[in-house]
Design a protein around this motif. Sequence first.
Motif, PDB file in Angstrom:
ATOM      1  N   UNK A  42       0.784  -1.231   0.000  1.00 58.60           N
ATOM      2  CA  UNK A  42       0.000   0.000   0.000  1.00 58.60           C
ATOM      3  C   UNK A  42       0.820   1.286   0.000  1.00 58.60           C
ATOM      4  N   UNK A  43       2.081   1.224   0.392  1.00 62.25           N
ATOM      5  CA  UNK A  43       2.906   2.419   0.560  1.00 62.25           C
ATOM      6  C   UNK A  43       4.265   2.198  -0.081  1.00 62.25           C
ATOM      7  N   UNK A  44       4.814   3.243  -0.682  1.00 63.19           N
ATOM      8  CA  UNK A  44       6.149   3.168  -1.288  1.00 63.19           C
ATOM      9  C   UNK A  44       7.174   3.626  -0.262  1.00 63.19           C
ATOM     10  N   UNK A  45       8.084   2.729   0.115  1.00 60.35           N
ATOM     11  CA  UNK A  45       9.136   3.039   1.080  1.00 60.35           C
ATOM     12  C   UNK A  45      10.470   3.192   0.359  1.00 60.35           C
ATOM     13  N   UNK A  46      11.311   4.086   0.883  1.00 63.44           N
ATOM     14  CA  UNK A  46      12.632   4.313   0.303  1.00 63.44           C
ATOM     15  C   UNK A  46      13.641   3.272   0.767  1.00 63.44           C
ATOM     16  N   UNK A  47      13.363   2.629   1.918  1.00 69.07           N
ATOM     17  CA  UNK A  47      14.284   1.646   2.495  1.00 69.07           C
ATOM     18  C   UNK A  47      13.499   0.823   3.510  1.00 69.07           C
ATOM     19  N   UNK A  48      13.890  -0.433   3.665  1.00 69.31           N
ATOM     20  CA  UNK A  48      13.240  -1.319   4.632  1.00 69.31           C
ATOM     21  C   UNK A  48      14.296  -1.899   5.566  1.00 69.31           C
ATOM     22  N   UNK A  49      14.036  -1.780   6.864  1.00 72.99           N
ATOM     23  CA  UNK A  49      14.853  -2.427   7.886  1.00 72.99           C
ATOM     24  C   UNK A  49      14.096  -3.668   8.323  1.00 72.99           C
ATOM     25  N   UNK A  50      14.656  -4.849   8.074  1.00 74.84           N
ATOM     26  CA  UNK A  50      13.929  -6.111   8.219  1.00 74.84           C
ATOM     27  C   UNK A  50      14.592  -7.035   9.235  1.00 74.84           C
ATOM     28  N   UNK A  69       6.896  -7.320  -5.656  1.00 69.70           N
ATOM     29  CA  UNK A  69       6.123  -6.128  -5.981  1.00 69.70           C
ATOM     30  C   UNK A  69       6.957  -5.255  -6.915  1.00 69.70           C
ATOM     31  N   UNK A  70       6.400  -4.831  -8.049  1.00 73.65           N
ATOM     32  CA  UNK A  70       7.195  -4.097  -9.055  1.00 73.65           C
ATOM     33  C   UNK A  70       7.944  -2.885  -8.506  1.00 73.65           C
ATOM     34  N   UNK A  71       7.350  -2.161  -7.577  1.00 71.48           N
ATOM     35  CA  UNK A  71       7.985  -0.957  -7.063  1.00 71.48           C
ATOM     36  C   UNK A  71       9.119  -1.230  -6.086  1.00 71.48           C
ATOM     37  N   UNK A  74      14.324  -2.461  -6.602  1.00 71.79           N
ATOM     38  CA  UNK A  74      15.625  -1.890  -6.251  1.00 71.79           C
ATOM     39  C   UNK A  74      15.639  -1.144  -4.922  1.00 71.79           C
ATOM     40  N   UNK A  75      14.582  -1.241  -4.142  1.00 77.41           N
ATOM     41  CA  UNK A  75      14.552  -0.587  -2.830  1.00 77.41           C
ATOM     42  C   UNK A  75      15.483  -1.347  -1.882  1.00 77.41           C
ATOM     43  N   UNK A  76      16.386  -0.644  -1.203  1.00 77.89           N
ATOM     44  CA  UNK A  76      17.298  -1.329  -0.290  1.00 77.89           C
ATOM     45  C   UNK A  76      16.569  -1.971   0.893  1.00 77.89           C
ATOM     46  N   UNK A  77      16.990  -3.197   1.200  1.00 78.59           N
ATOM     47  CA  UNK A  77      16.498  -3.908   2.377  1.00 78.59           C
ATOM     48  C   UNK A  77      17.721  -4.243   3.230  1.00 78.59           C
ATOM     49  N   UNK A  78      17.686  -3.797   4.483  1.00 80.01           N
ATOM     50  CA  UNK A  78      18.777  -4.058   5.417  1.00 80.01           C
ATOM     51  C   UNK A  78      18.265  -5.026   6.479  1.00 80.01           C
ATOM     52  N   UNK A  79      18.930  -6.162   6.603  1.00 81.87           N
ATOM     53  CA  UNK A  79      18.554  -7.169   7.597  1.00 81.87           C
ATOM     54  C   UNK A  79      19.062  -6.758   8.968  1.00 81.87           C
ATOM     55  N   UNK A  80      18.242  -7.039   9.981  1.00 90.19           N
ATOM     56  CA  UNK A  80      18.614  -6.851  11.383  1.00 90.19           C
ATOM     57  C   UNK A  80      18.485  -8.214  12.048  1.00 90.19           C
ATOM     58  N   UNK A  81      19.582  -8.700  12.639  1.00 87.29           N
ATOM     59  CA  UNK A  81      19.517 -10.037  13.225  1.00 87.29           C
ATOM     60  C   UNK A  81      20.590 -10.241  14.272  1.00 87.29           C
ATOM     61  N   UNK A 118      20.494   4.845   1.454  1.00 84.35           N
ATOM     62  CA  UNK A 118      19.621   5.901   0.941  1.00 84.35           C
ATOM     63  C   UNK A 118      20.360   6.778  -0.064  1.00 84.35           C
ATOM     64  N   UNK A 119      21.639   7.028   0.182  1.00 83.24           N
ATOM     65  CA  UNK A 119      22.432   7.815  -0.773  1.00 83.24           C
ATOM     66  C   UNK A 119      22.619   7.072  -2.084  1.00 83.24           C
ATOM     67  N   UNK A 120      22.682   5.736  -2.030  1.00 78.94           N
ATOM     68  CA  UNK A 120      22.934   4.934  -3.231  1.00 78.94           C
ATOM     69  C   UNK A 120      21.663   4.556  -3.976  1.00 78.94           C
ATOM     70  N   UNK A 121      20.513   4.656  -3.315  1.00 77.62           N
ATOM     71  CA  UNK A 121      19.250   4.198  -3.914  1.00 77.62           C
ATOM     72  C   UNK A 121      18.783   5.162  -5.005  1.00 77.62           C
ATOM     73  N   UNK A 122      18.184   4.608  -6.076  1.00 75.57           N
ATOM     74  CA  UNK A 122      17.610   5.474  -7.079  1.00 75.57           C
ATOM     75  C   UNK A 122      16.419   6.223  -6.476  1.00 75.57           C
ATOM     76  N   UNK A 123      16.083   7.398  -7.023  1.00 71.31           N
ATOM     77  CA  UNK A 123      14.957   8.149  -6.470  1.00 71.31           C
ATOM     78  C   UNK A 123      13.665   7.349  -6.543  1.00 71.31           C
TER      79      UNK A 123
END
Length: 124
Positions: A42-50, A69-71, A74-81, A118-123
């Motif tokens: 439902x929402x477009x996020x610039x980055x996900x902390x997972x 999901x098409x959008x 290329x959105x960065x996902x950073x794992x937390x573990x 976030x600096x490396x991600x496409x707009x």
Amino acid sequence: MRLLIVDDERTNRNLILAMLAGIDLQADCARSGEEAVSLATDTRYALILMDLQLPVIDGFEATRRIRQLPQYASVPVIALSGSAPDDVADACRNAGINDFVAKPFSIDALLAAVTRWLDAAPPA
């Protein structure tokens, strides 16, 4: 920019929210993999902390579903573990996870990873 924090531990979510507020970033929170997929739909996020250890649908499966999901191609996902990065590196790559921050994390390490991606991600 809006981020998605996915962690079943309230303390971790609150700590990350406070850290992001300090650098003028806003975030939504999910407590499970299912909730993360729903929010990402439902929402477009610039980055996900997972977080990787989640109830029902773990962070690996949630990331795979979000990557479909098409959008989110290329959105960065950073794992937390709490697992060692070497122990989960292949699983992270296979799920489409871009980076890894070990728990317990330092604010500096998490902030460095977030700003780097976030600096490396496409707009959006």
